[in-house]
Design a protein around this motif. Structure first.
Motif, mmCIF file in Angstrom:
data_model
loop_
_atom_site.group_PDB
_atom_site.id
_atom_site.type_symbol
_atom_site.label_atom_id
_atom_site.label_comp_id
_atom_site.label_asym_id
_atom_site.label_seq_id
_atom_site.Cartn_x
_atom_site.Cartn_y
_atom_site.Cartn_z
ATOM 1 N N THR A 152 41.907 43.697 40.605
ATOM 2 C CA THR A 152 40.656 43.449 41.317
ATOM 3 C C THR A 152 40.595 41.981 41.743
ATOM 4 O OG1 THR A 152 39.548 43.104 39.187
ATOM 5 C CG2 THR A 152 39.371 45.283 40.180
ATOM 6 N N TYR A 198 36.830 48.327 48.037
ATOM 7 C CA TYR A 198 35.875 48.880 47.077
ATOM 8 C C TYR A 198 34.533 49.229 47.713
ATOM 9 C CZ TYR A 198 33.815 44.138 46.730
ATOM 10 O OH TYR A 198 33.223 42.929 46.994
ATOM 11 N N PHE A 217 45.906 47.338 34.336
ATOM 12 C CA PHE A 217 44.697 47.019 35.096
ATOM 13 C C PHE A 217 44.358 45.556 34.845
ATOM 14 C CE2 PHE A 217 39.821 47.750 35.319
ATOM 15 C CZ PHE A 217 39.783 47.221 36.594
ATOM 16 N N ASP A 219 41.857 43.005 35.548
ATOM 17 C CA ASP A 219 40.477 43.074 36.029
ATOM 18 C C ASP A 219 39.827 41.695 36.059
ATOM 19 O OD1 ASP A 219 38.054 44.001 36.905
ATOM 20 O OD2 ASP A 219 37.385 44.669 34.925
ATOM 21 N N ASN A 220 39.440 41.281 37.259
ATOM 22 C CA ASN A 220 38.743 40.011 37.447
ATOM 23 C C ASN A 220 37.258 40.184 37.736
ATOM 24 O OD1 ASN A 220 41.023 38.019 37.425
ATOM 25 N ND2 ASN A 220 41.735 39.271 39.128
ATOM 26 N N THR A 221 36.779 41.442 37.816
ATOM 27 C CA THR A 221 35.405 41.673 38.257
ATOM 28 C C THR A 221 34.522 42.399 37.258
ATOM 29 O OG1 THR A 221 36.023 43.739 39.348
ATOM 30 C CG2 THR A 221 36.133 41.721 40.671
ATOM 31 N N GLY A 222 35.073 43.325 36.483
ATOM 32 C CA GLY A 222 34.251 44.109 35.574
ATOM 33 C C GLY A 222 33.320 45.042 36.324
ATOM 34 N N ALA A 226 35.316 48.573 37.227
ATOM 35 C CA ALA A 226 36.056 48.749 35.973
ATOM 36 C C ALA A 226 35.723 50.089 35.331
ATOM 37 C CB ALA A 226 35.742 47.605 35.019
ATOM 38 N N VAL A 229 37.820 52.651 37.192
ATOM 39 C CA VAL A 229 39.267 52.513 36.985
ATOM 40 C C VAL A 229 39.675 53.002 35.600
ATOM 41 C CG1 VAL A 229 41.184 50.877 36.823
ATOM 42 C CG2 VAL A 229 39.489 50.635 38.646
ATOM 43 N N VAL A 239 44.791 47.063 29.706
ATOM 44 C CA VAL A 239 43.716 46.469 30.501
ATOM 45 C C VAL A 239 43.617 44.987 30.146
ATOM 46 C CG1 VAL A 239 41.265 46.490 31.060
ATOM 47 C CG2 VAL A 239 42.461 48.647 30.571
ATOM 48 N N GLN A 241 41.261 41.949 30.639
ATOM 49 C CA GLN A 241 39.933 41.550 31.093
ATOM 50 C C GLN A 241 39.949 40.044 31.314
ATOM 51 O OE1 GLN A 241 37.490 44.109 31.539
ATOM 52 N NE2 GLN A 241 36.871 42.480 32.931
ATOM 53 N N THR A 244 34.557 38.626 35.082
ATOM 54 C CA THR A 244 33.448 39.584 35.226
ATOM 55 C C THR A 244 32.581 39.191 36.432
ATOM 56 O OG1 THR A 244 32.140 38.293 33.643
ATOM 57 C CG2 THR A 244 33.389 40.149 32.761
#
Length: 346
Positions: A152, A198, A217, A219-222, A226, A229, A239, A241, A244
């Motif tokens: 992301t 998205y 995954f 993930d930079n957004t949460g 998320a 996904v 994952v 993290q 967020t």
């Protein structure tokens, strides 16, 4: 000589806006014993700065009202009363949104070798953004050849590096972005095999582009992305993290789908990553990334503003996705910058 400073004027809730800051000038400070004075050349603008000013921050005290905005910067030492910091060297550290900063050894994140790459890179691809991409992907994600890596904020300062590193590992990176233009950029410039906007229905796109599920995954957004996904992860998926950005506020704590059963039945591993846990590895990781820059196997983009007064709006632009690459504020040029410009023109 005056020291221009961006100060925190009022406490924001959620994403800080320009009205929460003010620009003032002060005298250039003098270093005391054990201190040095750095002249900032490049100021970093990072999503994490939202956490530095909010009361919702749970890992460090927020920036006090009336204080200089906490930020990383690249600067040149112009005076020193610190035994192992010499005048003329470049440093990357906690120097704030200002022209000059008095620092101590604790302020330094990394000593910058200007022969490695242009100074702006020390705040981006060779700074915490590139270091985060490299260490988080390889330490937690551990992508294998043929696996699918979903990222992301894939066109951002971290995500753009993750895609290239995943491709180098033989994996198949898929970008999640907020526009088709950024998706095409990810594929054309950063090695992504495909992209998902998205703003369109996410689940069918995931099933199409990740038919065997998501193995890693990043993930930079949460948030809602998320949540969706997680339900498309492959067995034994990992994952990471890392951010967020999509969460508007953590007060009160947001609620969402319960992913407990997804984690259980898919046997997922979820781990948070904060780059400041890995200080001892900064130099070796930056050197590895610098080698890739030199041999042309790693690309990066920078969104460079040139006025310190633009810093607050630049932070807003990062959160809204209006930046094109790593956001920095460039305050001044040095002889090393001229040399790199000549090399690039050649």
């Amino acid at each position: 000589m005056q020291n221009r400073q961006i100060l925190l004027k009022s406490r924001p809730v959620g994403i800080p806006q320009p009205e929460h800051f003010e620009l003032k000038s002060a005298s250039v400070p003098e270093p005391k014993d054990g201190e040095f004075l750095v002249e900032n050349h490049v100021l970093s603008v990072d999503p994490a700065q939202r956490g530095y000013v909010n009361d919702e921050n749970n890992y460090a005290p927020p920036v006090p009202i009336g204080a200089v905005m906490r930020a990383m910067a690249v600067g040149k030492v112009v005076a020193s009363k610190c035994a192992d910091v010499r005048v003329g060297e470049f440093l990357y550290g906690w120097f704030g949104w200002q022209d000059y900063c008095v620092g101590t050894r604790a302020s330094i994140l990394r000593r910058v070798d200007p022969a490695q790459a242009p100074l702006t890179t020390a705040a981006g691809v060779l700074g915490i953004n590139g270091l985060t991409a490299y260490l988080a992907l390889h330490d937690i994600g551990r992508p294998k050849a043929g696996e699918t890596v979903l990222v992301t904020a894939a066109a951002g300062a971290v995500g753009s590096i993750v895609g290239q590193l995943a491709r180098k590992a033989g994996a198949r990176p898929i970008a999640v972005v907020g526009s088709d233009d950024k998706g095409r950029q990810c594929c054309d410039e950063y090695g992504y095999a495909g992209f998902i906007n998205y703003r369109q229905p996410l689940e069918p796109a995931l099933r199409t582009l990740c038919p065997k599920g998501v193995d890693v995954f990043f993930d930079n957004t949460g948030g809602e992305i998320a949540d969706i996904v997680i339900r498309q992860m492959a067995l034994f998926g990992r994952v990471i993290q890392c951010g967020t950005m999509s969460i508007a506020s953590w007060v009160p704590p947001p609620t969402g789908p319960r992913n407990d059963r997804e984690i259980l039945t898919r046997r997922l591993r979820i781990e948070g990553f904060v780059i400041f846990d890995h200080l001892a590895r900064y130099d070796e990781t930056a050197a590895a990334l610098a080698t890739m820059l030199k041999d042309g196997s790693l690309r990066h983009a920078e969104d460079v503003r040139t006025d310190i007064a633009q810093a607050p709006q630049a932070l807003v632009d990062v959160y809204s996705g209006r930046n094109n690459g790593k956001m920095v504020i460039r305050l001044r040029w040095a002889a090393v910058d001229d040399r790199w410009s000549q090399l690039q023109r050649a």
